[in-house]
Write an enzyme that holds these catalytic residues in place. Structure first.
Site, PDB file in Angstrom:
ATOM      1  N   LYS A   1      -9.570  99.114 -36.385  1.00 24.52           N
ATOM      2  CA  LYS A   1      -8.617  98.609 -37.377  1.00 24.52           C
ATOM      3  C   LYS A   1      -8.543  97.086 -37.344  1.00 24.52           C
ATOM      4  O   LYS A   1      -8.557  96.417 -38.392  1.00 24.52           O
ATOM      5  CB  LYS A   1      -7.241  99.229 -37.123  1.00 24.52           C
ATOM      6  CG  LYS A   1      -7.191 100.729 -37.385  1.00 24.52           C
ATOM      7  CD  LYS A   1      -5.838 101.311 -37.052  1.00 24.52           C
ATOM      8  CE  LYS A   1      -5.796 102.812 -37.374  1.00 24.52           C
ATOM      9  NZ  LYS A   1      -4.495 103.418 -37.052  1.00 24.52           N
TER      10      LYS A   1
ATOM     11  N   SER B   1      -0.052 106.855 -38.376  1.00 21.35           N
ATOM     12  CA  SER B   1      -0.199 105.472 -37.914  1.00 21.35           C
ATOM     13  C   SER B   1       0.278 104.455 -38.941  1.00 21.35           C
ATOM     14  O   SER B   1       0.421 103.277 -38.624  1.00 21.35           O
ATOM     15  CB  SER B   1      -1.662 105.187 -37.574  1.00 21.35           C
ATOM     16  OG  SER B   1      -2.485 105.303 -38.724  1.00 21.35           O
TER      17      SER B   1
END
Length: 808
Positions: free
Chosen positions: A700, A657
């Protein structure tokens, strides 16, 4: 594309459930949930597996914990079992031919206990009847007559023999060695001297007569023994006739009652024969004689245990087929046990009444549910279960017998036919482990019911959720939810799976939140649970688990962990990661830096060099080389060196990611254009420069928002995510409010070019037909820098080559 075009509207940052769509005021108005929520695939598989009666079509329910596997199968089997016939009773009885092999009897449900009661009544009856018959005058008279006849016959035989002996000068006398013929003289026995004084002819005559009489004596004794044997047989027949007269009219009605069951009738005939052979056991026992005068020993009663019936499985009063859930599937709990009784001296004895059933016996004719992991970790259980399914019968064995130094008395009961549908429940990991590592598994568990951890969000599913809430509230006496409370619960369910179009099917967590929200509603003296109480329960649940997150936030606040949320830097960017600690997840920003320099080393991943990165992260970094080659190596080779690093990273890094984040930092370092530090980035990238979706997007975003909030929101900060992650956004109210007020932003991008433009404010630039990128664009600056580095490398390597040629 302009920067504002990539901003995500507030309406797309979370799915919000409208309470007005529900027709109830509170869940108290609703009925209880029948069946399960969603899981159509699993339900069809279960129906198929239960309908298939062929061997091997047992079921494995695979899914994560909390997805309703156990509750679903129990509810389905509960309904199905009601419509089926109760299974047979099973009994173990004494085997009169081989006592070590108890015999099994099958009877319709409820008749096993009847047989045990009938045998108990039979035993009591014959124990009363037989002694009375044996003490009757008629029996004593018949017995005396037989004995007198025997004595009379013997008297006649010996009388004739004595007369003949007397006529020949002999007498029949009893000695220590038995009956003998002795010669007589004047009414007395010959002395040795008198016998030796006789002439030889006289002695020979006496010897010849003695020999003849002795032979006749032997014939008489032989006849006496035959008479004795015949008399014993006559007495035994007398006893048998008496026993039949006393027992027959008690056993015959039982034979008629159980006539349809041939094995039971055979058993009753064996009982009758054994009683007739052991009539002495039914006589009144005399006190045992003691070797010590004056001491009375207790009377020793004979054992009639062999006439009892061990009702092994009693299905009396059962409605439908049995459904058994064995929580602890040890060998003995599954297949039964043979118990032992310790006797004086440490000896262990057993008998057929000590044979006890297991879960398979109780579930025979119905359904058995077991946990796959528990079966596998219990010694001998899995192998024995396979043997049981393969042979189609349940055997009760002492599995530890082969491991003992000394064998003990044990039994081998007759096996019982297996007619049970076995359902194993386990995780997908256990399913695939068995599928690939256990060949026999595929033969015996041919049906897989796969429970998904997420289900599509439809109006029907949302109504079922409301019924689920109502069921829990009613069953556990909790406060009921109003419409807003159910709406808040649904939003929490969507956040659990990070999907605006799906809901979580891990109902264990949902049920826990229902209980916690009811508790907080009670604390606030509310009569119903509202959305605010649901939020309170969620916040309190987070507070109980986020100590480490708060500690890490303190490190950001005091500058221990470096993270800029304002200004611009070349080759520096804020990446985002997710930490999972037990049952709690949270996001945190991580500074990523890239440095480029002249050389041919290519990209160096510092985490990889020190073995702090996993293979997926390494793959993401290597993809960057493919992207740069396809983008900038049309007319020249790539010749540069670069290092990429997660700053202040002291633990392993895994996942791809951050690959787009690392690429942005590398492009900034090559172009010399600074990156806005107020924007954090997540997303993976492929070689074509397309940004791919990642997991944990909500955590996140919220992790970076917390850092920006602590350092001060400027209205220029935000997070850039892949466009394909938009449907996964289920952000907290606080983040939504900040975005709504323009203090925080969310951007979504589909390509690296879109992302670098947002981060730098400089157009990325597209490849022109004339073979170059627009001047001043990011790609132009990168391409120019790569060309300059290549030229420098050529100049650096040219001089040594010329000197070498001169020397040659």
């Amino acid at each position: 594309m302009a920067r504002d075009d990539c901003k995500v509207p507030v309406a797309q940052l979370r799915w919000e459930c409208d309470p007005a769509q529900f027709a109830f005021e509170t869940t108290a108005d609703l009925n209880e949930l029948e069946g399960s929520i969603g899981q159509e695939r699993a339900l069809k598989s279960i129906d198929f597996g239960l309908d298939m009666r062929d061997g091997g079509f047992n079921l494995f329910l695979a899914g994560e914990a909390g997805t309703g596997r156990s509750s679903t199968i129990k509810n389905l089997l509960k309904k199905r079992a009601r419509t089926e016939q109760p299974p047979q009773d099973w009994c173990y009885v004494y085997n009169f031919r081989n006592p070590d092999l108890p015999q099994s009897l099958a009877l319709p449900a409820g008749m096993g206990s009847e047989l045990a009661a009938d045998m108990k009544e039979l035993l009591e009856s014959i124990r009363n009847v037989i002694p009375k018959a044996l003490d009757s005058k008629e029996y004593e008279s018949n017995k005396s007559t037989i004995v007198e006849e025997y004595q009379e016959k013997n008297g006649e035989l010996f009388g004739r023999l004595e007369q003949e002996a007397e006529s020949r000068g002999f007498a029949l006398q009893r000695t220590v060695s038995g009956l003998v013929m002795v010669p007589q003289k004047e009414g007395r026995n010959y002395t040795q001297e008198e016998y030796e004084a006789l002439e030889k002819g006289e002695r020979d005559k006496i010897d010849e007569a003695g020999k003849e009489l002795t032979e006749k004596l032997n014939d008489v004794l032989r006849q006496v023994r035959e008479n004795e044997k015949a008399t014993k047989e006559t007495l035994a027949q007398l006893d048998r006739d008496l026993g039949l007269a006393a027992v027959g009219h008690h056993i015959d009605p039982l034979k008629e009652k159980y006539a349809p069951y041939g094995k039971v009738v055979s058993y009753l005939e064996s009982v009758q024969e054994d009683v007739l052979l052991n009539l002495e056991d039914f006589k009144e026992q005399q006190p045992q004689q003691s070797p010590i005068p004056g001491l009375k020993l207790p009377r020793q009663e004979p054992s009639f245990e062999r006439y009892q019936v061990n009702v092994f499985v009693d299905n009396k009063g059962m409605e439908g087929a049995p459904v058994v859930f064995e929580a602890n599937p040890t060998y003995n709990n599954l297949f039964g046990r043979i118990e032992h009784v310790m006797q004086m001296g440490g000896m262990a004895t057993t008998n057929f009444t000590l044979v006890k059933p297991g879960a398979l016996h109780r579930a025979n004719g119905g359904y058995l549910i077991v946990d796959a992991r528990e079966v596998l970790i219990n010694p001998f259980a899995w192998d024995a279960l396979k043997r049981c399914i393969r042979s189609g019968e349940i055997r009760i064995e002492d599995v530890l017998e082969q491991y003992r130094f000394m064998s003990i008395a044990s039994l081998k009961p007759e096996p019982i036919p297996l007619q049970t549908k076995i359902i194993m429940i386990g995780s997908p990991w256990i399913y695939y482990l068995l599928f690939y590592m256990e060949p026999d598994y595929r033969k015996f568990f041919k049906v897989k019911a796969d429970f998904d951890s997420r289900i599509a969000r439809t109006p029907e599913i949302m109504r079922d959720y409301a019924l689920f809430v109502a069921t829990h509230c009613k069953n556990e006496s909790l406060l009921h939810f109003d419409r807003s409370g159910v709406a808040g619960l649904l939003e929490y369910s969507a956040r659990l799976v990070e999907d605006q179009e799906r809901l979580s099917s891990q109902f264990m967590e949902i049920a826990d939140l229902i209980r916690e929200a009811s508790y907080w509603a009670g604390q606030y003296q509310s009569t119903v649970v509202t959305r605010e109480h649901v939020r309170k329960a969620i916040d309190e649940k987070v507070y109980r688990s986020n100590r480490i997150e708060e500690r890490m936030q303190e490190l950001f606040d005091d500058g221990t962990i470096l993270c800029d949320t304002d200004g611009s830097e070349v080759g520096q960017i804020n990446g985002l990661s997710v930490l999972t600690i037990g049952d709690y997840m949270f996001g945190r920003p991580s500074r990523v830096t890239a440095r480029t320099y002249i050389g041919r080393g290519g990209m160096v991943n510092i985490e990889r060099e020190v073995k702090l990165s996993g293979p997926i992260h390494d793959k993401g970094v290597l993809i960057l080389t493919g992207y740069l080659g396809g983008k900038f190596a049309h007319d020249k080779p790539l010749s540069f060196s670069a290092s990429i690093c997660f700053e202040q990273s002291y633990e392993g890094v895994e996942g791809d990611s951050a690959s787009s984040t690392e690429l942005y930092a590398l492009l900034s370092a090559l172009s010399g254009v600074p990156i806005r530090q107020g924007i954090a980035v997540t997303g993976s990238v492929n070689q074509l420069g397309k940004v791919q979706p990642i997991g944990g997007v909500n955590y996140k975003i919220e992790g970076f928002y917390a850092v920006c909030k602590a350092k001060g929101l400027t209205g220029e900060q935000g997070v850039m995510i892949p466009a394909s992650n938009l449907r996964h956004l289920m952000l907290k109210d606080e983040v939504l409010e900040a975005v709504r007020e323009g203090r925080f932003h969310i951007w979504s991008v589909a390509t690296i070019d879109q992302g670098i433009e947002i981060l730098t404010g400089v157009p990325a630039g597209e490849w022109q037909p004339d073979g170059g990128y627009p001047e001043g664009s990011i790609n132009f600056l990168v391409d120019r820098r790569l060309r300059e580095m290549l030229e420098s490398m050529k100049k650096f390597t040219a001089s040594p080559e010329k000197d070498e040629k001169k020397e040659r």
